[in-house]
Scaffold this active site. Structure first.
Site, short mmCIF file in Angstrom:
data_model
loop_
_atom_site.label_atom_id
_atom_site.label_comp_id
_atom_site.label_asym_id
_atom_site.label_seq_id
_atom_site.Cartn_x
_atom_site.Cartn_y
_atom_site.Cartn_z
CB CYS A 3 -0.92 -0.01 1.22
SG CYS A 3 -1.75 1.58 1.49
CG ASP A 29 -2.10 15.23 -4.12
OD1 ASP A 29 -3.10 14.56 -3.77
OD2 ASP A 29 -1.53 15.07 -5.22
CG HIS A 45 -4.62 -0.62 4.71
ND1 HIS A 45 -3.99 0.09 3.71
CD2 HIS A 45 -5.58 -1.36 4.10
CE1 HIS A 45 -4.54 -0.21 2.55
NE2 HIS A 45 -5.51 -1.10 2.76
CG ASN A 84 -12.11 11.39 -4.67
OD1 ASN A 84 -13.09 12.12 -4.72
ND2 ASN A 84 -10.90 11.79 -5.03
N GLY A 90 -13.30 8.60 -8.35
CA GLY A 90 -11.97 9.18 -8.54
C GLY A 90 -10.92 8.65 -7.59
CB THR A 92 -6.00 6.87 -7.93
OG1 THR A 92 -5.47 7.91 -7.10
CG2 THR A 92 -6.83 7.48 -9.05
CG HIS A 95 -4.13 3.96 3.51
ND1 HIS A 95 -3.17 3.23 4.19
CD2 HIS A 95 -4.61 4.86 4.40
CE1 HIS A 95 -3.09 3.68 5.45
NE2 HIS A 95 -3.97 4.67 5.59
CG HIS A 97 -6.51 9.53 0.42
ND1 HIS A 97 -6.61 8.25 -0.10
CD2 HIS A 97 -6.73 10.37 -0.61
CE1 HIS A 97 -6.90 8.33 -1.39
NE2 HIS A 97 -6.99 9.60 -1.73
CG HIS A 99 -7.92 14.87 -1.83
ND1 HIS A 99 -6.88 14.80 -2.73
CD2 HIS A 99 -8.54 13.67 -1.91
CE1 HIS A 99 -6.88 13.62 -3.33
NE2 HIS A 99 -7.89 12.91 -2.85
P1 AMP Z 1 -7.44 9.81 -4.82
O1 AMP Z 1 -7.48 10.01 -6.32
O2 AMP Z 1 -8.56 10.46 -4.08
O3 AMP Z 1 -7.27 8.34 -4.48
O4 AMP Z 1 -6.15 10.58 -4.33
C1 AMP Z 1 -4.87 10.07 -4.43
C2 AMP Z 1 -3.94 11.24 -4.42
O5 AMP Z 1 -2.64 10.78 -4.08
C3 AMP Z 1 -3.82 11.96 -5.76
O6 AMP Z 1 -4.25 13.31 -5.61
C4 AMP Z 1 -2.33 11.86 -6.10
O7 AMP Z 1 -1.83 13.03 -6.70
C5 AMP Z 1 -1.71 11.59 -4.74
N1 AMP Z 1 -0.46 10.85 -4.75
C6 AMP Z 1 -0.18 9.70 -5.42
N2 AMP Z 1 1.07 9.29 -5.15
C7 AMP Z 1 1.60 10.21 -4.28
C8 AMP Z 1 2.86 10.34 -3.62
N3 AMP Z 1 3.85 9.46 -3.79
N4 AMP Z 1 3.04 11.41 -2.81
C9 AMP Z 1 2.05 12.32 -2.64
N5 AMP Z 1 0.84 12.23 -3.22
C10 AMP Z 1 0.62 11.20 -4.02
ZN ZN Z 2 -2.42 1.36 3.64
#
Ligand code: AMP
Ligand code: ZN
Length: 114
Positions: A3, A29, A45, A84, A90, A92, A95, A97, A99
């Site tokens: 993860c 981010d 997690h 999300n 949206g 991706t 885990h 989180h 924003h």
């Molecule tokens: P979500 O699309 O809501 O799952 O948000 C995932 C977020 O993680 C996206 O806004 C990405 O830009 C961010 N992200 C992905 N990899 C990293 C990383 N290594 N460091 C910081 N942010 C990341």
């Molecule tokens: Zn995790």
């Protein structure tokens, strides 16, 4: 467990840390959509919002406590907190989180593009 955010919390993958305590890790981010774009991540997690239970929900409450603390300390008067849940929403990284985004004028509410 493979993860990304567990690895960031563990320090195995670098991040620009903003805040950390026992429950929450906050970092910038990597692909910001506004001048301020932080990710608030509980240190447990949970894959997505559907994984919130009576046993782990205090971690989510802590996320919002930390958001208020950061907003006060960094003088952020207005901000959005976005979660999300699921691919089509949206998500991706699986885990959970939140924003925290600020520093620009947003449309009034609930617009899909933010
Ligand atoms: P979500 O699309 O809501 O799952 O948000 C995932 C977020 O993680 C996206 O806004 C990405 O830009 C961010 N992200 C992905 N990899 C990293 C990383 N290594 N460091 C910081 N942010 C990341
Ligand atoms: Zn995790």
């Amino acid at each position: 467990m493979d993860c990304l955010f567990c690895k960031i919390i563990a320090g195995e993958i670098p991040s620009t840390k903003i805040y950390e305590d026992e429950y929450v890790y906050v970092f910038k981010d990597i692909n910001p959509i506004a001048p301020i774009h932080y990710l608030l991540v509980p240190k447990i997690h949970i894959a997505d919002a559907n994984g919130i239970t009576p046993e782990n929900s205090h971690y989510i409450a802590k996320v919002f406590e930390v958001a208020a603390k950061i907003a006060e300390e960094e003088n952020i008067p207005s901000y959005k907190i976005i979660n999300n849940c699921g691919k089509d929403a949206g998500q991706t990284v699986f885990h959970i989180h939140f924003h925290l985004i600020s520093g620009k004028r947003f449309k009034e509410h609930k617009n899909a593009d933010i």
